[in-house]
Design a protein around this motif. Structure first.
Motif, mmCIF file in Angstrom:
data_model
loop_
_atom_site.group_PDB
_atom_site.id
_atom_site.type_symbol
_atom_site.label_atom_id
_atom_site.label_comp_id
_atom_site.label_asym_id
_atom_site.label_seq_id
_atom_site.Cartn_x
_atom_site.Cartn_y
_atom_site.Cartn_z
ATOM 1 N N ALA A 278 0.835 -1.210 0.000
ATOM 2 C CA ALA A 278 0.000 0.000 0.000
ATOM 3 C C ALA A 278 0.868 1.257 0.000
ATOM 4 N N ARG A 279 1.951 1.267 0.782
ATOM 5 C CA ARG A 279 2.860 2.424 0.808
ATOM 6 C C ARG A 279 3.532 2.626 -0.543
ATOM 7 N N LEU A 280 3.965 1.535 -1.152
ATOM 8 C CA LEU A 280 4.607 1.629 -2.464
ATOM 9 C C LEU A 280 3.633 2.147 -3.513
ATOM 10 N N LEU A 281 2.435 1.599 -3.556
ATOM 11 C CA LEU A 281 1.441 2.034 -4.546
ATOM 12 C C LEU A 281 1.073 3.498 -4.350
ATOM 13 N N GLU A 282 0.953 3.938 -3.106
ATOM 14 C CA GLU A 282 0.669 5.346 -2.821
ATOM 15 C C GLU A 282 1.807 6.226 -3.336
ATOM 16 N N GLY A 283 3.042 5.805 -3.107
ATOM 17 C CA GLY A 283 4.188 6.564 -3.593
ATOM 18 C C GLY A 283 4.218 6.647 -5.108
ATOM 19 N N ILE A 284 3.950 5.532 -5.764
ATOM 20 C CA ILE A 284 3.931 5.519 -7.229
ATOM 21 C C ILE A 284 2.858 6.470 -7.745
ATOM 22 N N ARG A 285 1.670 6.417 -7.169
ATOM 23 C CA ARG A 285 0.575 7.279 -7.653
ATOM 24 C C ARG A 285 0.915 8.761 -7.539
ATOM 25 N N GLY A 286 1.750 9.131 -6.567
ATOM 26 C CA GLY A 286 2.149 10.525 -6.412
ATOM 27 C C GLY A 286 3.007 11.039 -7.553
ATOM 28 N N LEU A 287 3.589 10.141 -8.334
ATOM 29 C CA LEU A 287 4.450 10.551 -9.441
ATOM 30 C C LEU A 287 3.676 11.211 -10.581
ATOM 31 N N LYS A 288 2.366 10.994 -10.626
ATOM 32 C CA LYS A 288 1.583 11.593 -11.715
ATOM 33 C C LYS A 288 1.547 13.112 -11.629
ATOM 34 N N ALA A 289 1.928 13.687 -10.502
ATOM 35 C CA ALA A 289 1.939 15.149 -10.352
ATOM 36 C C ALA A 289 3.139 15.799 -11.040
ATOM 37 N N ILE A 290 4.086 14.998 -11.502
ATOM 38 C CA ILE A 290 5.252 15.553 -12.192
ATOM 39 C C ILE A 290 4.814 16.052 -13.565
ATOM 40 N N GLU A 291 5.195 17.275 -13.887
ATOM 41 C CA GLU A 291 4.694 17.974 -15.072
ATOM 42 C C GLU A 291 4.921 17.237 -16.385
ATOM 43 N N THR A 292 6.004 16.508 -16.525
ATOM 44 C CA THR A 292 6.299 15.860 -17.800
ATOM 45 C C THR A 292 5.631 14.493 -17.951
ATOM 46 N N VAL A 293 4.997 14.008 -16.902
ATOM 47 C CA VAL A 293 4.297 12.720 -16.973
ATOM 48 C C VAL A 293 2.974 12.929 -17.710
ATOM 49 N N GLY B 270 0.939 10.271 -18.586
ATOM 50 C CA GLY B 270 0.020 9.218 -18.190
ATOM 51 C C GLY B 270 0.713 8.284 -17.228
ATOM 52 N N LEU B 271 -0.076 7.624 -16.406
ATOM 53 C CA LEU B 271 0.457 6.705 -15.403
ATOM 54 C C LEU B 271 -0.473 5.510 -15.284
ATOM 55 N N HIS B 272 0.108 4.328 -15.298
ATOM 56 C CA HIS B 272 -0.627 3.101 -14.992
ATOM 57 C C HIS B 272 0.094 2.434 -13.824
ATOM 58 N N VAL B 273 -0.639 2.102 -12.784
ATOM 59 C CA VAL B 273 -0.096 1.424 -11.611
ATOM 60 C C VAL B 273 -0.734 0.043 -11.565
ATOM 61 N N GLY B 274 0.080 -0.994 -11.403
ATOM 62 C CA GLY B 274 -0.490 -2.333 -11.425
ATOM 63 C C GLY B 274 0.190 -3.301 -10.482
ATOM 64 N N VAL B 275 -0.490 -4.410 -10.285
ATOM 65 C CA VAL B 275 0.025 -5.559 -9.546
ATOM 66 C C VAL B 275 -0.164 -6.764 -10.465
ATOM 67 N N PRO B 276 0.529 -7.868 -10.213
ATOM 68 C CA PRO B 276 0.423 -9.018 -11.105
ATOM 69 C C PRO B 276 -1.028 -9.493 -11.269
ATOM 70 N N ALA B 277 -1.379 -9.759 -12.510
ATOM 71 C CA ALA B 277 -2.708 -10.283 -12.817
ATOM 72 C C ALA B 277 -2.732 -11.790 -12.590
ATOM 73 N N ALA C 289 13.825 14.843 -17.293
ATOM 74 C CA ALA C 289 13.383 15.815 -16.290
ATOM 75 C C ALA C 289 12.686 15.110 -15.130
ATOM 76 N N TYR C 290 11.930 14.081 -15.438
ATOM 77 C CA TYR C 290 11.263 13.275 -14.410
ATOM 78 C C TYR C 290 12.280 12.657 -13.450
ATOM 79 N N GLN C 291 13.382 12.142 -13.996
ATOM 80 C CA GLN C 291 14.379 11.449 -13.173
ATOM 81 C C GLN C 291 14.948 12.330 -12.064
ATOM 82 N N VAL C 292 15.116 13.622 -12.350
ATOM 83 C CA VAL C 292 15.721 14.528 -11.366
ATOM 84 C C VAL C 292 14.683 15.380 -10.633
ATOM 85 N N HIS C 293 13.414 15.196 -10.948
ATOM 86 C CA HIS C 293 12.350 15.990 -10.330
ATOM 87 C C HIS C 293 12.295 15.707 -8.824
ATOM 88 N N PRO C 294 12.073 16.732 -8.006
ATOM 89 C CA PRO C 294 11.997 16.534 -6.545
ATOM 90 C C PRO C 294 10.961 15.498 -6.102
#
Length: 121
Positions: free
Chosen positions: A40-55, A57-64, A92-97
């Motif tokens: 849950a902590r990891l997925l929450e962290g990943i979802r926060g990455l969508k706020a980066i301006e150059t992103v 689209g974002l898809h977050v997943g777990v094994p089907a 730019a994403y790689q170095v984004h805060p």
């Protein structure tokens, strides 16, 4: 030609203008794969990455729960797919805060990470 009489698109054609051309696909293996809290902590962290301006689209997943086959690797805990317009946007994403904060706050959760970056062909 397709059903409407228009030429069929070329398999090797570039995506239409405005369509993301760079895909950043990341797989994460948790240190404690049975921990629902860590996932849950990891997925929450990943979802926060969508706020980066150059992103774009974002898809977050777990094994089907798909059929078990020799070519299917479902040993990972979670994955993300991020879309960018170009390589500069991905850089730019790689170095984004926000990305740096994600790594700082979540890297203790994972044992392994594998990244596949692709560009449209």
């Amino acid at each position: 030609m397709n059903a409407s009489g228009n030429p069929a698109p070329s398999v090797n054609s570039l995506p239409p203008t405005g369509h993301p051309r760079v895909v950043h696909h990341v797989f994460f293996w948790l240190k404690h794969p049975d921990s629902k809290e860590d996932l849950a902590r990891l997925l929450e962290g990943i979802r926060g990455l969508k706020a980066i301006e150059t992103v774009r689209g974002l898809h977050v997943g777990v094994p089907a729960s798909t059929e078990k086959r020799a070519v299917v690797d479902n040993s990972y805990s979670a994955s993300e797919i991020l879309y960018f317009d170009d390589l500069a946007g991905q850089a730019a994403y790689q170095v984004h805060p926000l990305h740096q904060r994600f790594v700082d706050t979540c890297s203790h959760l994972w044992a392994k990470v594998v990244v596949y970056d692709t560009v449209s062909a």
